[in-house]
Design an enzyme around this catalytic site. Structure first.
Site, PDB file in Angstrom:
ATOM      1  CG  MET A   1      -1.873  -1.227   1.191  1.00  0.00           C
ATOM      2  SD  MET A   1      -3.424  -0.969   2.061  1.00  0.00           S
ATOM      3  CE  MET A   1      -2.845  -0.665   3.693  1.00  0.00           C
TER       4      MET A   1
ATOM      5  CB  ALA B   1       3.976   4.504   3.347  1.00  0.00           C
ATOM      6  CG  LEU B   2       7.397   1.484  -1.149  1.00  0.00           C
ATOM      7  CD1 LEU B   2       8.186   1.286  -2.448  1.00  0.00           C
ATOM      8  CD2 LEU B   2       6.511   0.269  -0.864  1.00  0.00           C
ATOM      9  CG  HIS B   3       8.695   0.223   5.887  1.00  0.00           C
ATOM     10  ND1 HIS B   3       9.004  -1.107   5.892  1.00  0.00           N
ATOM     11  CD2 HIS B   3       7.376   0.299   6.189  1.00  0.00           C
ATOM     12  CE1 HIS B   3       7.944  -1.809   6.223  1.00  0.00           C
ATOM     13  NE2 HIS B   3       6.918  -0.990   6.386  1.00  0.00           N
TER      14      HIS B   3
ATOM     15  CG  HIS C   1       7.092  -2.050   1.953  1.00  0.00           C
ATOM     16  ND1 HIS C   1       6.970  -0.906   2.706  1.00  0.00           N
ATOM     17  CD2 HIS C   1       5.900  -2.683   2.017  1.00  0.00           C
ATOM     18  CE1 HIS C   1       5.743  -0.850   3.208  1.00  0.00           C
ATOM     19  NE2 HIS C   1       5.077  -1.908   2.813  1.00  0.00           N
TER      20      HIS C   1
ATOM     21  N   GLY D   1       5.031 -10.425   3.914  1.00  0.00           N
ATOM     22  CA  GLY D   1       5.802 -10.363   5.150  1.00  0.00           C
ATOM     23  C   GLY D   1       5.164 -11.182   6.264  1.00  0.00           C
TER      24      GLY D   1
ATOM     25  CG  ASP E   1       0.785  -7.491   7.977  1.00  0.00           C
ATOM     26  OD1 ASP E   1       0.220  -6.923   8.917  1.00  0.00           O
ATOM     27  OD2 ASP E   1       1.560  -6.889   7.207  1.00  0.00           O
TER      28      ASP E   1
ATOM     29  CB  SER F   1       4.629  -0.862  10.853  1.00  0.00           C
ATOM     30  OG  SER F   1       3.365  -0.306  10.566  1.00  0.00           O
TER      31      SER F   1
ATOM     32  NE  ARG G   1      -2.280   1.641  10.169  1.00  0.00           N
ATOM     33  CZ  ARG G   1      -2.803   0.606   9.498  1.00  0.00           C
ATOM     34  NH1 ARG G   1      -2.280  -0.585   9.609  1.00  0.00           N
ATOM     35  NH2 ARG G   1      -3.856   0.770   8.723  1.00  0.00           N
TER      36      ARG G   1
HETATM   37  O1  PAF Z   1      -0.062  -5.840   3.561  1.00  0.00           O
HETATM   38  C1  PAF Z   1      -0.480  -4.920   2.833  1.00  0.00           C
HETATM   39  O2  PAF Z   1       0.174  -3.897   2.631  1.00  0.00           O
HETATM   40  C2  PAF Z   1      -1.853  -5.047   2.202  1.00  0.00           C
HETATM   41  O3  PAF Z   1      -2.726  -5.745   3.036  1.00  0.00           O
HETATM   42  C3  PAF Z   1      -1.821  -5.677   0.798  1.00  0.00           C
HETATM   43  C4  PAF Z   1      -1.346  -7.099   0.848  1.00  0.00           C
HETATM   44  C5  PAF Z   1      -0.918  -4.860  -0.104  1.00  0.00           C
HETATM   45  C6  PAF Z   1      -3.223  -5.681   0.191  1.00  0.00           C
HETATM   46  O4  PAF Z   1      -3.744  -4.402   0.092  1.00  0.00           O
END
Ligand code: PAF
Length: 280
Positions: A28, A30-32, A35, A146, A149, A188, A190
């Site tokens: 989604m 906001a790469l860190h 990711h 990851g 989650d 994260s 967040r």
């Molecule tokens: O983990 C996430 O960032 C989201 O749940 C995903 C897998 C990109 C789906 O929107």
């Protein structure tokens, strides 16, 4: 690096690499560093890496941070390019969910309603719906998720098994280890909402998991982790749970095998989750 904003642009970019293996990293934005470690793993798996950046409205429950969710697209594109991503897919909501087209809704089932799903009704159905849609569009051979989650990873594995059994393009889900900063805090998007003091408070999650993971029985694990969490009342505990890694069902006291100790807590307004594997 190609940036595709529409399904047609994605299709064209994929056509150029036809015949090559594809690893997919859905995000989604906001790469860190977490990711980017998924991207690094993707690069070891396949010849082409596709990364999606899409803030999926379907997986935000009412009152969650959909509007506030960070969207630093320029920085994300620069980070993706540096990490060696081949194709970024950054579609609009209309592109993913065309208003004129009936949408295939995925259902997470009972595991989608516990733990993370309990306080976030519809979250996992929405997550699976977008992931399935992205799998349809990208048709990857591998998709990297990851371990932080863990419940999402479990449900995505089930989705992939269903799709594989139905004869869809064969897909392997790859689990990537949680990336932590030097203090042990799981990375994260967040975390950027946390003040310096809250960052300190947030460390209790990892401390509790580490303490619990050293114990030899499920009950001792939960007791030890609970004791650590109690030392930091500013982290408002939502749940602490111990589940079988293979089924995501609560472990019994005589369980042997791989389990997962999971924690969710709110620090200020920010909800954090973390987990560790535990072996009995
Ligand atoms: O983990 C996430 O960032 C989201 O749940 C995903 C897998 C990109 C789906 O929107």
């Amino acid at each position: 690096m190609r940036v595709a904003k529409t399904n047609a642009e994605l299709h064209a970019a994929l056509a150029e690499v036809d015949g090559k293996t594809v690893a997919f990293v859905p995000t989604m934005g906001a790469l860190h560093a977490g990711h980017l470690s998924l991207v690094a793993q993707a690069k070891t798996k396949a010849q082409v890496v596709v990364l999606s950046i899409f803030v999926n409205p379907l997986q935000f429950a009412a009152g969650e941070d959909l509007e506030k969710y960070p969207r630093p697209i320029e920085a994300d594109l620069a980070a993706a390019e540096t990490a060696g991503v081949d194709i970024v897919f950054n579609p609009s909501v209309e592109e993913i969910y065309p208003p004129t087209q009936g949408m295939q809704q995925e259902k997470a089932g009972p595991i989608g309603e516990v733990l993370e799903g309990l306080g976030r009704p519809g979250h996992f159905d929405g997550m699976l719906t977008v992931v399935a849609r992205l799998f349809d569009l990208v048709q990857p051979d591998f998709a990297i998720f990851g371990a932080k989650d863990a419940q999402q990873l479990f449900l995505v594995r089930q989705l992939a098994s269903r799709r594989n059994a139905a004869g869809r393009h064969p897909l392997q889900i790859i689990e990537a280890e949680t990336v932590r900063n030097e203090t042990g805090l799981a990375l994260s998007s967040r975390n950027q909402y946390l003040s310096a003091e809250q960052l300190e408070t947030a460390l209790v999650l990892n401390r509790a998991l580490l303490e619990g993971a050293t114990e030899e029985t499920p009950m001792a694990t939960l007791d030890a982790a609970t004791a650590v969490l109690r030392t930091s009342p500013k982290a408002k505990l939502e749940y602490l749970a111990l589940v079988e890694d293979e089924t995501f069902m609560p472990v019994s006291e005589d369980f042997h095998g791989k389990a997962r100790l999971l924690v969710a807590a709110k620090v200020g307004e920010t909800r954090l989750i973390d987990n560790l594997p535990v072996y009995y």
